[in-house]
Design a protein around this motif. Structure first.
Motif, mmCIF file in Angstrom:
data_model
loop_
_atom_site.group_PDB
_atom_site.id
_atom_site.type_symbol
_atom_site.label_atom_id
_atom_site.label_comp_id
_atom_site.label_asym_id
_atom_site.label_seq_id
_atom_site.Cartn_x
_atom_site.Cartn_y
_atom_site.Cartn_z
ATOM 1 N N PRO A 144 39.929 44.988 46.786
ATOM 2 C CA PRO A 144 40.178 43.929 45.967
ATOM 3 C C PRO A 144 39.193 43.358 44.750
ATOM 4 O O PRO A 144 37.994 43.546 45.194
ATOM 5 C CB PRO A 144 40.324 42.834 46.783
ATOM 6 N N GLY A 145 39.858 43.285 43.654
ATOM 7 C CA GLY A 145 38.627 43.038 42.619
ATOM 8 C C GLY A 145 38.369 44.291 41.601
ATOM 9 O O GLY A 145 37.989 44.061 40.531
ATOM 10 N N ASP A 158 35.073 46.344 51.051
ATOM 11 C CA ASP A 158 35.763 45.057 51.576
ATOM 12 C C ASP A 158 35.571 44.840 52.830
ATOM 13 O O ASP A 158 35.586 45.806 53.791
ATOM 14 C CB ASP A 158 37.053 44.823 51.181
ATOM 15 N N SER A 214 48.041 41.608 40.430
ATOM 16 C CA SER A 214 46.699 41.057 40.509
ATOM 17 C C SER A 214 45.721 42.077 40.871
ATOM 18 O O SER A 214 45.916 42.934 41.839
ATOM 19 C CB SER A 214 46.420 39.649 41.255
ATOM 20 N N GLU A 216 43.485 41.489 42.693
ATOM 21 C CA GLU A 216 42.884 41.077 43.936
ATOM 22 C C GLU A 216 43.782 41.791 45.002
ATOM 23 O O GLU A 216 43.709 41.706 46.176
ATOM 24 C CB GLU A 216 43.083 39.407 44.211
#
Length: 244
Positions: A144-145, A158, A214, A216
């Motif tokens: 994520p990111g 993560d 996204s 994310e």
């Protein structure tokens, strides 16, 4: 993005294997990316059976590994290399120089990223890139990111990946960093494929494929890849709306 649901894990696995078999029949020198983890095991079993029964020719193709835990190699039970060697490479006849995997013990991990990127580029890109999905929506170790426009890169893991990743090891194992193909590779693959199975994956499959796109939720990029193929068993696809 085309979503296909299958009644059982084995039916999904057969469908994934059929995609690879068809690609190799049409282009024997294809460049194929396989993931590790629980989802691809059935597919690999069907491909091993096909290769050993003369229905699949692996003599000209190349295999690129999706990712690896930094600091591990094929001697580490739980590593991606160990998984691929145990479940596939050791059971079929493939020339060693046709197996292209990250050296996650290298002193120059950025150089490893460049080496893999260069290999894929020189071969004209990935013909099939097959990925699974993590509980946090990661693809490979694109956590994520992660920006959507990266090629191979190092990845800070993560906390969800670190926790879930323990299932692959026989004892508690420190996991901090990964090395992985990027989401740009998936977008550029001629046939990008996501496979997923099991009821535990249903919520993240719904979020990734029918929620907001996204960084994310890295797997949400699949919504923007027109030629992406999504292969799910009924359990993994149980929370999707209007999926075949």
């Amino acid at each position: 993005m085309k979503i296909s649901k299958y009644e059982t894990y084995d039916e999904m696995s057969k469908a994934a294997a059929a995609l690879v078999t068809k690609q190799l029949a049409e282009k024997p020198a294809s460049v194929i990316c396989f993931p590790s983890g629980d989802s691809p095991t059935g597919m690999l079993k069907h491909l091993v059976d096909a290769a050993n029964n003369g229905r699949l020719d692996l003599s000209q193709c190349y295999f690129v590994g999706l990712d690896e835990w930094v600091g591990m190699d094929e001697n580490d039970v739980g590593s991606c290399k160990y998984y691929l060697h145990t479940n596939f490479f050791s059971k079929v006849n493939i020339a060693p120089d046709h197996i292209i995997l990250f050296d996650a013990k290298s002193d120059n991990l950025n150089g490893e990223c460049e080496r893999i990127n260069d290999f894929i580029s020189e071969k004209g890109g990935l013909d099939i890139m097959i990925v699974g999905i993590g509980m946090n929506g990661h693809l490979g170790l694109n956590e994520p990111g992660t920006p959507f426009d990266l090629y191979a890169h190092r990845s800070q893991l993560d906390p969800v990946t670190v926790e879930v990743g323990q299932k692959y090891f026989q004892q508690a194992t420190t996991l901090t960093e990964g090395i992985t193909l990027g989401l740009k590779h998936l977008q550029e693959a001629k046939i990008p494929v996501l496979i997923a199975s099991g009821i535990k994956k249903a919520p993240i499959i719904h979020e990734a494929l029918q929620g907001t796109v996204s960084t994310e939720v890295p797997a949400s990029i699949l919504q923007q890849i027109k030629n992406a193929l999504i292969l799910l068993d009924d359990d993994a696809g149980s929370e999707l709306e209007h999926a075949s």
